[in-house]
Design a protein around this motif. Structure first.
Motif, PDB file in Angstrom:
ATOM      1  N   ASP A 146     -42.354  37.885  -1.658  1.00 34.17           N
ATOM      2  CA  ASP A 146     -42.326  36.585  -1.005  1.00 34.17           C
ATOM      3  C   ASP A 146     -41.475  35.643  -1.856  1.00 34.17           C
ATOM      4  N   HIS A 147     -40.624  34.851  -1.216  1.00 33.49           N
ATOM      5  CA  HIS A 147     -39.756  33.958  -1.983  1.00 33.49           C
ATOM      6  C   HIS A 147     -39.357  32.762  -1.121  1.00 33.49           C
ATOM      7  N   GLU A 149     -36.269  30.386   0.114  1.00 31.63           N
ATOM      8  CA  GLU A 149     -34.816  30.430   0.255  1.00 31.63           C
ATOM      9  C   GLU A 149     -34.168  29.237  -0.455  1.00 31.63           C
ATOM     10  N   LYS A 150     -33.138  29.524  -1.237  1.00 33.10           N
ATOM     11  CA  LYS A 150     -32.422  28.462  -1.935  1.00 33.10           C
ATOM     12  C   LYS A 150     -31.397  27.788  -1.026  1.00 33.10           C
ATOM     13  N   GLN A 151     -30.898  28.531  -0.048  1.00 32.42           N
ATOM     14  CA  GLN A 151     -29.900  28.000   0.880  1.00 32.42           C
ATOM     15  C   GLN A 151     -30.229  28.453   2.297  1.00 32.42           C
ATOM     16  N   ARG A 152     -29.635  27.784   3.273  1.00 33.16           N
ATOM     17  CA  ARG A 152     -29.753  28.248   4.651  1.00 33.16           C
ATOM     18  C   ARG A 152     -29.156  29.651   4.761  1.00 33.16           C
ATOM     19  N   ARG A 153     -29.842  30.526   5.474  1.00 33.30           N
ATOM     20  CA  ARG A 153     -29.383  31.910   5.574  1.00 33.30           C
ATOM     21  C   ARG A 153     -29.736  32.469   6.948  1.00 33.30           C
ATOM     22  N   VAL A 154     -28.876  33.311   7.459  1.00 33.06           N
ATOM     23  CA  VAL A 154     -29.101  33.985   8.732  1.00 33.06           C
ATOM     24  C   VAL A 154     -29.212  35.483   8.482  1.00 33.06           C
ATOM     25  N   PHE A 155     -30.214  36.105   9.093  1.00 31.95           N
ATOM     26  CA  PHE A 155     -30.401  37.547   9.013  1.00 31.95           C
ATOM     27  C   PHE A 155     -30.156  38.157  10.382  1.00 31.95           C
ATOM     28  N   LEU A 156     -29.371  39.224  10.421  1.00 33.06           N
ATOM     29  CA  LEU A 156     -29.181  40.029  11.626  1.00 33.06           C
ATOM     30  C   LEU A 156     -29.735  41.416  11.313  1.00 33.06           C
ATOM     31  N   PHE A 157     -30.834  41.771  11.951  1.00 32.34           N
ATOM     32  CA  PHE A 157     -31.472  43.058  11.671  1.00 32.34           C
ATOM     33  C   PHE A 157     -30.784  44.161  12.470  1.00 32.34           C
ATOM     34  N   LEU A 158     -30.348  45.199  11.749  1.00 28.36           N
ATOM     35  CA  LEU A 158     -29.714  46.345  12.377  1.00 28.36           C
ATOM     36  C   LEU A 158     -30.718  47.450  12.658  1.00 28.36           C
ATOM     37  N   ALA A 163     -41.026  40.592   9.644  1.00 29.55           N
ATOM     38  CA  ALA A 163     -40.662  39.421   8.846  1.00 29.55           C
ATOM     39  C   ALA A 163     -41.710  38.327   9.011  1.00 29.55           C
ATOM     40  N   CYS A 164     -41.837  37.504   7.988  1.00 34.52           N
ATOM     41  CA  CYS A 164     -42.763  36.384   8.015  1.00 34.52           C
ATOM     42  C   CYS A 164     -42.024  35.157   7.487  1.00 34.52           C
ATOM     43  N   LEU A 165     -41.954  34.108   8.308  1.00 37.25           N
ATOM     44  CA  LEU A 165     -41.228  32.895   7.959  1.00 37.25           C
ATOM     45  C   LEU A 165     -42.192  31.718   7.911  1.00 37.25           C
ATOM     46  N   GLY A 184     -35.490  26.187   1.407  1.00 35.95           N
ATOM     47  CA  GLY A 184     -36.869  25.820   1.115  1.00 35.95           C
ATOM     48  C   GLY A 184     -37.892  26.589   1.917  1.00 35.95           C
ATOM     49  N   ASP A 185     -37.467  27.343   2.927  1.00 39.93           N
ATOM     50  CA  ASP A 185     -38.399  28.130   3.725  1.00 39.93           C
ATOM     51  C   ASP A 185     -38.943  29.304   2.911  1.00 39.93           C
ATOM     52  N   LYS A 186     -40.225  29.601   3.110  1.00 43.81           N
ATOM     53  CA  LYS A 186     -40.810  30.792   2.512  1.00 43.81           C
ATOM     54  C   LYS A 186     -40.515  31.980   3.416  1.00 43.81           C
ATOM     55  N   PHE A 187     -40.095  33.094   2.813  1.00 38.56           N
ATOM     56  CA  PHE A 187     -39.660  34.243   3.604  1.00 38.56           C
ATOM     57  C   PHE A 187     -40.231  35.522   3.012  1.00 38.56           C
ATOM     58  N   ALA A 188     -40.692  36.414   3.894  1.00 38.61           N
ATOM     59  CA  ALA A 188     -41.225  37.713   3.471  1.00 38.61           C
ATOM     60  C   ALA A 188     -40.707  38.779   4.419  1.00 38.61           C
ATOM     61  N   LEU A 189     -40.543  39.999   3.904  1.00 34.36           N
ATOM     62  CA  LEU A 189     -39.964  41.088   4.683  1.00 34.36           C
ATOM     63  C   LEU A 189     -40.614  42.396   4.267  1.00 34.36           C
ATOM     64  N   ARG A 190     -40.910  43.275   5.246  1.00 36.06           N
ATOM     65  CA  ARG A 190     -41.514  44.565   4.936  1.00 36.06           C
ATOM     66  C   ARG A 190     -41.149  45.580   6.016  1.00 36.06           C
TER      67      ARG A 190
END
Length: 208
Positions: A146-147, A149-158, A163-165, A184-190
């Motif tokens: 869990d972390h 985000e330091k900057q705005r980011r876009v994810f495209l899942f292939l 995900a948890c936002l 500043g958003d908290k983001f998690a991925l599994r």
């Protein structure tokens, strides 16, 4: 694209330009989140001018089984993702892979079961400081720490993932899902039995 050319400024090789076109095209589609499309437009505008191309070998290997397994599965599908994966596979030999540090809620296998690579940006296949575009690969049964985000980011899942936002409910991200995370958003991925491959991109404030 050939190895050993070092750093040079030139026209982009077709696989690299094709990858940029496909990623931005998907993010600019009517089904994409508004902010994802806004960022894609900015990225496409900035990448009209090429950076320095670094055509050298990788610094670390990804989880190879997961990489090949994911490439093969997506290439066998139809549509934009299959075309995108064709370009990504061609660029693959020139990617330099690195790993993140362990953090809160990371799976015990995290260190050995994930890798990132930068395609556009510092240390990437194309060296530049105004845009970053890269990929993240996770082997089955891996959870990213869990972390915030330091900057705005876009994810495209292939490939499929969870995900948890912003500490909301976990969401199922199917292939082609686009997720925008603000600074500043908290983001998690599994992931579970299938590996994760995702393209991510962001704008950098510094211009080269």
């Amino acid at each position: 694209m050939r190895r050993g050319d070092g750093v040079r400024r030139a026209e982009r090789p077709e696989p690299l330009q094709g990858l940029i076109d496909r990623v931005c095209g998907i993010l600019l589609s009517s089904s994409a989140p508004v902010m994802a499309s806004y960022m894609a437009g900015q990225i496409y505008s900035r990448t009209a001018r090429s950076g320095r191309q670094r055509l050298e070998g990788e610094t670390a290997s990804p989880p190879i089984d997961a990489w090949q397994r994911t490439l093969s599965k997506i290439k066998g599908s139809d549509g934009e993702l299959a075309g995108l994966m064709t370009y990504l596979e061609q660029i693959g030999p020139y990617l330099s892979w690195y790993r993140s540090r362990v953090g809160p809620f990371a799976s015990v296998n995290f260190e050995k079961s994930h890798a990132h690579s930068t395609i556009l940006g510092p240390g990437g296949v194309e060296e530049r400081s105004d845009v970053q575009l890269g990929v993240t690969l996770m082997a089955p049964y891996c959870r990213f720490p869990d972390h915030f985000e330091k900057q705005r980011r876009v994810f495209l899942f292939l490939s499929a993932a969870e995900a948890c936002l912003r500490d909301r409910e976990w969401m199922r991200a199917e292939p082609g899902t686009i997720v925008f995370s603000d600074a500043g958003d908290k983001f998690a991925l599994r992931c579970t039995s299938e590996p994760v491959l995702a393209v991510w991109c962001q704008l950098d404030d510094r211009r080269r």
